[in-house]
Design a protein around this motif. Structure first.
Motif, PDB file in Angstrom:
ATOM      1  N   ASP A 254       0.819  -1.205   0.000  1.00  0.00           N
ATOM      2  CA  ASP A 254       0.000   0.000   0.000  1.00  0.00           C
ATOM      3  C   ASP A 254       0.853   1.257   0.000  1.00  0.00           C
ATOM      4  O   ASP A 254       0.490   2.269  -0.609  1.00  0.00           O
ATOM      5  N   HIS A 255       1.973   1.208   0.699  1.00  0.00           N
ATOM      6  CA  HIS A 255       2.821   2.397   0.789  1.00  0.00           C
ATOM      7  C   HIS A 255       3.623   2.620  -0.482  1.00  0.00           C
ATOM      8  O   HIS A 255       3.770   3.757  -0.946  1.00  0.00           O
ATOM      9  N   VAL A 256       4.163   1.547  -1.052  1.00  0.00           N
ATOM     10  CA  VAL A 256       5.041   1.721  -2.206  1.00  0.00           C
ATOM     11  C   VAL A 256       4.268   1.993  -3.485  1.00  0.00           C
ATOM     12  O   VAL A 256       4.822   2.533  -4.453  1.00  0.00           O
ATOM     13  N   CYS A 257       2.998   1.652  -3.499  1.00  0.00           N
ATOM     14  CA  CYS A 257       2.198   1.825  -4.713  1.00  0.00           C
ATOM     15  C   CYS A 257       1.557   3.219  -4.737  1.00  0.00           C
ATOM     16  O   CYS A 257       0.331   3.363  -4.761  1.00  0.00           O
ATOM     17  N   ARG A 258       2.400   4.230  -4.723  1.00  0.00           N
ATOM     18  CA  ARG A 258       1.943   5.630  -4.751  1.00  0.00           C
ATOM     19  C   ARG A 258       3.137   6.517  -5.064  1.00  0.00           C
ATOM     20  O   ARG A 258       4.255   6.051  -5.207  1.00  0.00           O
ATOM     21  N   ALA A 259       2.867   7.817  -5.169  1.00  0.00           N
ATOM     22  CA  ALA A 259       3.924   8.833  -5.296  1.00  0.00           C
ATOM     23  C   ALA A 259       4.826   8.635  -6.512  1.00  0.00           C
ATOM     24  O   ALA A 259       6.012   8.951  -6.482  1.00  0.00           O
ATOM     25  N   GLY A 260       4.254   8.102  -7.598  1.00  0.00           N
ATOM     26  CA  GLY A 260       5.008   8.012  -8.835  1.00  0.00           C
ATOM     27  C   GLY A 260       6.124   6.998  -8.842  1.00  0.00           C
ATOM     28  O   GLY A 260       7.025   7.061  -9.697  1.00  0.00           O
ATOM     29  N   THR A 261       6.085   6.002  -7.934  1.00  0.00           N
ATOM     30  CA  THR A 261       7.121   4.966  -7.947  1.00  0.00           C
ATOM     31  C   THR A 261       6.950   4.065  -9.166  1.00  0.00           C
ATOM     32  O   THR A 261       5.898   4.045  -9.819  1.00  0.00           O
ATOM     33  N   SER A 262       7.967   3.282  -9.457  1.00  0.00           N
ATOM     34  CA  SER A 262       7.879   2.327 -10.558  1.00  0.00           C
ATOM     35  C   SER A 262       6.767   1.311 -10.318  1.00  0.00           C
ATOM     36  O   SER A 262       6.082   0.886 -11.258  1.00  0.00           O
ATOM     37  N   ILE A 263       6.588   0.908  -9.053  1.00  0.00           N
ATOM     38  CA  ILE A 263       5.509  -0.024  -8.721  1.00  0.00           C
ATOM     39  C   ILE A 263       4.156   0.632  -9.001  1.00  0.00           C
ATOM     40  O   ILE A 263       3.239   0.003  -9.568  1.00  0.00           O
ATOM     41  N   PHE A 264       4.014   1.892  -8.615  1.00  0.00           N
ATOM     42  CA  PHE A 264       2.769   2.622  -8.863  1.00  0.00           C
ATOM     43  C   PHE A 264       2.481   2.726 -10.358  1.00  0.00           C
ATOM     44  O   PHE A 264       1.354   2.473 -10.813  1.00  0.00           O
ATOM     45  N   LEU A 265       3.486   3.094 -11.139  1.00  0.00           N
ATOM     46  CA  LEU A 265       3.284   3.259 -12.583  1.00  0.00           C
ATOM     47  C   LEU A 265       2.922   1.937 -13.252  1.00  0.00           C
ATOM     48  O   LEU A 265       2.104   1.896 -14.175  1.00  0.00           O
ATOM     49  N   THR A 266       3.516   0.844 -12.767  1.00  0.00           N
ATOM     50  CA  THR A 266       3.198  -0.471 -13.324  1.00  0.00           C
ATOM     51  C   THR A 266       1.766  -0.872 -12.969  1.00  0.00           C
ATOM     52  O   THR A 266       1.037  -1.431 -13.808  1.00  0.00           O
ATOM     53  N   ALA A 267       1.349  -0.579 -11.742  1.00  0.00           N
ATOM     54  CA  ALA A 267      -0.032  -0.869 -11.338  1.00  0.00           C
ATOM     55  C   ALA A 267      -1.022  -0.043 -12.153  1.00  0.00           C
ATOM     56  O   ALA A 267      -2.091  -0.545 -12.536  1.00  0.00           O
ATOM     57  N   GLU A 268      -0.674   1.190 -12.430  1.00  0.00           N
ATOM     58  CA  GLU A 268      -1.540   2.038 -13.269  1.00  0.00           C
ATOM     59  C   GLU A 268      -1.664   1.464 -14.672  1.00  0.00           C
ATOM     60  O   GLU A 268      -2.747   1.449 -15.257  1.00  0.00           O
ATOM     61  N   GLU A 269      -0.547   0.983 -15.215  1.00  0.00           N
ATOM     62  CA  GLU A 269      -0.550   0.466 -16.583  1.00  0.00           C
ATOM     63  C   GLU A 269      -1.330  -0.842 -16.691  1.00  0.00           C
ATOM     64  O   GLU A 269      -2.025  -1.078 -17.680  1.00  0.00           O
ATOM     65  N   THR A 270      -1.224  -1.689 -15.686  1.00  0.00           N
ATOM     66  CA  THR A 270      -1.853  -3.009 -15.747  1.00  0.00           C
ATOM     67  C   THR A 270      -3.257  -3.032 -15.150  1.00  0.00           C
ATOM     68  O   THR A 270      -4.035  -3.943 -15.418  1.00  0.00           O
ATOM     69  N   GLY A 271      -3.551  -2.055 -14.291  1.00  0.00           N
ATOM     70  CA  GLY A 271      -4.842  -2.034 -13.623  1.00  0.00           C
ATOM     71  C   GLY A 271      -4.925  -2.969 -12.426  1.00  0.00           C
ATOM     72  O   GLY A 271      -6.011  -3.201 -11.880  1.00  0.00           O
ATOM     73  N   ASN A 272      -3.782  -3.530 -11.997  1.00  0.00           N
ATOM     74  CA  ASN A 272      -3.775  -4.408 -10.819  1.00  0.00           C
ATOM     75  C   ASN A 272      -2.386  -4.397 -10.193  1.00  0.00           C
ATOM     76  O   ASN A 272      -1.450  -3.777 -10.721  1.00  0.00           O
ATOM     77  N   ARG A 273      -2.251  -5.093  -9.059  1.00  0.00           N
ATOM     78  CA  ARG A 273      -0.962  -5.184  -8.367  1.00  0.00           C
ATOM     79  C   ARG A 273      -0.522  -6.640  -8.227  1.00  0.00           C
ATOM     80  O   ARG A 273       0.307  -6.977  -7.388  1.00  0.00           O
ATOM     81  N   ASP A 274      -1.058  -7.473  -9.100  1.00  0.00           N
ATOM     82  CA  ASP A 274      -0.777  -8.909  -9.026  1.00  0.00           C
ATOM     83  C   ASP A 274       0.683  -9.246  -9.342  1.00  0.00           C
ATOM     84  O   ASP A 274       1.128 -10.362  -9.056  1.00  0.00           O
TER      85      ASP A 274
END
Length: 334
Positions: A254-274
């Motif tokens: 939850d913390h890393v998936c925000r603030a423009g991180t690579s994890i956040f951008l990947t979740a935005e692109e895929t629509g999930n965090r799987d």
């Protein structure tokens, strides 16, 4: 009787409390991760103070509570101003406030950038011990500032028999200075400044990223050796194409998936965090396995949790109390 005093711990006392204690700090960070993963913590999202005239400068507020044996509450207020570096000033500066759990009253104020740097480096080294398939003969460092100097010191404690070190920085002079800084840690290793990022990535089974990048610039990790361990400390170096196909471990999703991180951008692109396999804490507790060694890199992306700051600050408090150090401000509180 209520204690109205406040203990102030400056940089020299923080340095003295933590110097030469890499293994103790890694143990404290591991315990904090495990405590957090068991749910015995409170960790609101960090707040970012940004400025309308700069997309790089920021001041971050990290409140946290660490339960179980710790019973610690506090907050870190840390500034990051990359423009300080050409002026000969460190990019990061910070202060921490620790509070009594029962009364809520502040008890201690301490210099926070040293704690922050040490817990960041210890987190990366701990992750490398858990995730790497074996001792790396070569470690690469991308970004040659104070954070990667600290990471290098902790990686030496974790992997003392490393034979070769590679470094890459956009400023060759910083890379040269980096080699001089880390030489005393790795006195039996050869140090080389890589001619390119591509050269470093292809030659390093373990890579630590600690840059000031705000936009990802690495398309993929295809050139990395099999089962490479990528310590993505700076969080914003890898494009989704370098995240998605590989094994991903985080400190807190939850913390890393925000603030423009690579994890956040990947979740935005895929629509999930799987695409995220697990948190490091769940692996430490045995709730999740280490990812299968199938040749793909393992990428560790730690957002940087306030509970780690508390655990390391606790080590500082203990040392300061034993040495009767610090400065007591009498009757600071009403």
């Amino acid at each position: 009787m209520i204690d109205n005093d406040l203990l102030v711990i400056g940089a020299p006392d923080v340095e003295a409390a933590l110097s030469g204690r890499e293994h103790d700090i890694m143990d404290a960070v591991q315990k904090a991760y495990e405590t957090h993963s068991r749910g015995a913590s409170s960790l609101p999202h960090s707040s970012f103070l940004r400025f309308p005239d700069s997309d790089k400068d920021r001041i971050i507020c990290l409140p946290a509570y660490l339960g179980d044996d710790y019973q610690l509450a506090g907050v870190k207020w840390i500034a990051s101003v990359p423009g300080n570096v050409p002026k000969g000033i460190e990019r990061a500066s910070a202060v921490m406030i620790l509070n009594d759990r029962e009364t809520g009253r502040p008890t201690t104020v301490l210099e926070g950038s040293i704690v922050s740097k040490q817990r960041t480096a210890a987190s990366a080294a701990l992750a490398s011990k858990v995730l790497a398939p074996g001792a790396p003969e070569t470690i690469g460092f991308v970004g040659c500032g104070p954070i990667n100097v600290a990471v290098a010191k902790f990686l030496q404690a974790a992997w003392p028999n490393t034979k070769k070190l590679l470094a890459f920085d956009l400023d060759p002079a910083r890379a040269q200075a980096f080699g001089e800084d880390i030489g005393p840690f790795f006195n039996n290793a050869d140090f080389t400044i890589a001619a390119s990022l591509e050269e470093l990535m292809a030659a390093s089974p373990m890579v630590a990223f600690a840059t000031t990048a705000i936009n990802p610039y690495i398309d993929n990790l295809d050139s990395s050796p099999e089962n490479a361990t990528i310590l993505h400390v700076s969080l914003r170096d890898l494009k989704p194409g370098a995240i998605l196909p590989n094994h991903n471990i985080v400190d807190d999703l939850d913390h890393v998936c925000r603030a423009g991180t690579s994890i956040f951008l990947t979740a935005e692109e895929t629509g999930n965090r799987d695409f995220v396999h697990s948190s490091l804490g769940d692996i430490l507790l045995g709730n999740k396995p280490v990812p299968e060694r199938d040749g793909r890199p393992i990428v560790f992306s730690p957002f940087g949790l306030g509970v780690l700051d508390l655990a390391v600050a606790d080590l500082v408090q203990e040392s300061v109390a034993e040495r009767k150090a610090g400065t007591n401000v009498a009757s600071f509180l009403p």
